[in-house]
Motif scaffolding. Structure first.
Motif, PDB file in Angstrom:
ATOM      1  N   UNK A  87       0.859  -1.184   0.000  1.00  0.00           N
ATOM      2  CA  UNK A  87       0.000   0.000   0.000  1.00  0.00           C
ATOM      3  C   UNK A  87       0.891   1.229   0.000  1.00  0.00           C
ATOM      4  N   UNK A  88       0.705   2.107  -0.992  1.00  0.00           N
ATOM      5  CA  UNK A  88       1.527   3.301  -1.137  1.00  0.00           C
ATOM      6  C   UNK A  88       0.651   4.536  -0.955  1.00  0.00           C
ATOM      7  N   UNK A  89       1.109   5.463  -0.084  1.00  0.00           N
ATOM      8  CA  UNK A  89       0.392   6.719   0.144  1.00  0.00           C
ATOM      9  C   UNK A  89       1.392   7.864   0.096  1.00  0.00           C
ATOM     10  N   UNK A  90       0.865   9.083   0.119  1.00  0.00           N
ATOM     11  CA  UNK A  90       1.726  10.242   0.307  1.00  0.00           C
ATOM     12  C   UNK A  90       2.370  10.142   1.683  1.00  0.00           C
ATOM     13  N   UNK A  91       3.515  10.799   1.853  1.00  0.00           N
ATOM     14  CA  UNK A  91       4.317  10.635   3.062  1.00  0.00           C
ATOM     15  C   UNK A  91       3.506  10.887   4.340  1.00  0.00           C
ATOM     16  N   UNK A  92       2.713  11.927   4.390  1.00  0.00           N
ATOM     17  CA  UNK A  92       2.011  12.289   5.625  1.00  0.00           C
ATOM     18  C   UNK A  92       0.541  11.885   5.615  1.00  0.00           C
ATOM     19  N   UNK A  93       0.132  11.080   4.675  1.00  0.00           N
ATOM     20  CA  UNK A  93      -1.265  10.665   4.628  1.00  0.00           C
ATOM     21  C   UNK A  93      -1.537   9.589   5.678  1.00  0.00           C
ATOM     22  N   UNK A  94      -2.647   9.741   6.384  1.00  0.00           N
ATOM     23  CA  UNK A  94      -3.048   8.768   7.403  1.00  0.00           C
ATOM     24  C   UNK A  94      -4.307   8.063   6.928  1.00  0.00           C
ATOM     25  N   UNK A  95      -4.259   6.741   6.859  1.00  0.00           N
ATOM     26  CA  UNK A  95      -5.408   5.957   6.445  1.00  0.00           C
ATOM     27  C   UNK A  95      -6.191   5.504   7.668  1.00  0.00           C
ATOM     28  N   UNK A  96      -7.477   5.690   7.643  1.00  0.00           N
ATOM     29  CA  UNK A  96      -8.314   5.308   8.778  1.00  0.00           C
ATOM     30  C   UNK A  96      -8.215   3.795   9.024  1.00  0.00           C
TER      31      UNK A  96
END
Length: 262
Positions: A87-96
């Protein structure tokens, strides 16, 4: 956006496999006769075959049905049933409901992480020429590579220097200069103990694991700790992003903060 990369299943590579019987697939067959030691029977509503809700699958990596190929799938070895997921996100993104976990890395992965002897003494230099021995010692048995991590070195028994460090006027002044950037004292203690226990140098991956910290936070945390520990920008704590290592110079730390670190 969040990018998810996955796959349906893996396979086993042919490495001296033995053909055993015939099957509807490379590593599964319909139930007939008694399963042998390399097979397991699966039954239930989630199993759909031409004969109903029962299937016999091979768990051993060394057995196959049918002709020899480079690889096979359809069995129930770990390679065939574990689904990879990245799973890849932006550096500061928080997934619930998601939590970033530090990558698990065994101690033997990075040779640079050799611990110092108890008490923090320097490692003795090996002689250039070994003296002749009257009798060769019995060789040390090799560890099981996949039997778990090597025994973790015992924490440095002389750890009271961290108490003296954090009680020193220089440390208090450095924290005041760093202000809100300064990490909490327990976090700095954990960092120092982790580095001291492994000879003063760790890979970033190993440090992430020891601190239980996500990879995306480790550089920021170490840089914040540098604001406190690197008096007048002296290289007490060094983060090498190219080599992906973190190194503590305890001798320099002792001089800068006027504490005894051994």
């Amino acid at each position: 956006r969040v990018l998810i990369v996955t796959a349906d299943h893996g396979h086993v590579i042919d490495d001296g496999t033995v053909q055993r019987g015939q099957g509807e697939g490379d590593r599964w067959r319909l139930p007939s006769g008694t399963p042998d030691a390399s097979e397991l029977v699966f039954e239930g509503g989630r199993v759909k075959t031409a004969s109903g809700n029962v299937v016999v699958c091979i768990w051993s990596e060394g057995v196959r049905h049918g002709a020899k190929k480079n690889g096979y799938h359809g069995g129930v070895s770990a390679q065939e049933v574990v689904v990879p997921l990245s799973v890849f996100t932006l550096r500061n993104m928080v997934l619930k409901d998601w939590q970033v976990a530090a990558a698990s890395q065994p101690d033997w992965w990075a040779p640079l992480e050799a611990p110092l002897p108890a008490g923090g003494a320097e490692m003795p230099a090996l002689p250039k020429k070994l003296p002749k021995a009257k009798q060769l010692a019995a060789p040390t048995p090799q560890i099981d590579l996949f039997g778990g991590a090597l025994p973790v070195a015992a924490p440095d028994p002389v750890v009271h220097w961290i108490d003296a460090l954090q009680a020193s006027p220089a440390y208090t002044a450095q924290k005041a200069l760093a202000a809100r950037v300064a990490p909490a004292d327990p976090a700095v203690r954990s960092l120092l103990e982790a580095l001291a226990a492994r000879g003063g140098k760790l890979s970033k991956a190993a440090l992430e694991q020891r601190l239980g910290m996500p990879a995306m936070r480790i550089s920021g945390f170490v840089n914040a700790a540098k604001r406190v520990l690197n008096v007048d920008q002296a290289a007490v704590l060094v983060l090498d992003e190219t080599a992906r290592t973190v190194e503590l110079n305890r001798e320099l730390l002792g001089r800068q903060f006027r504490v005894t670190v051994r």
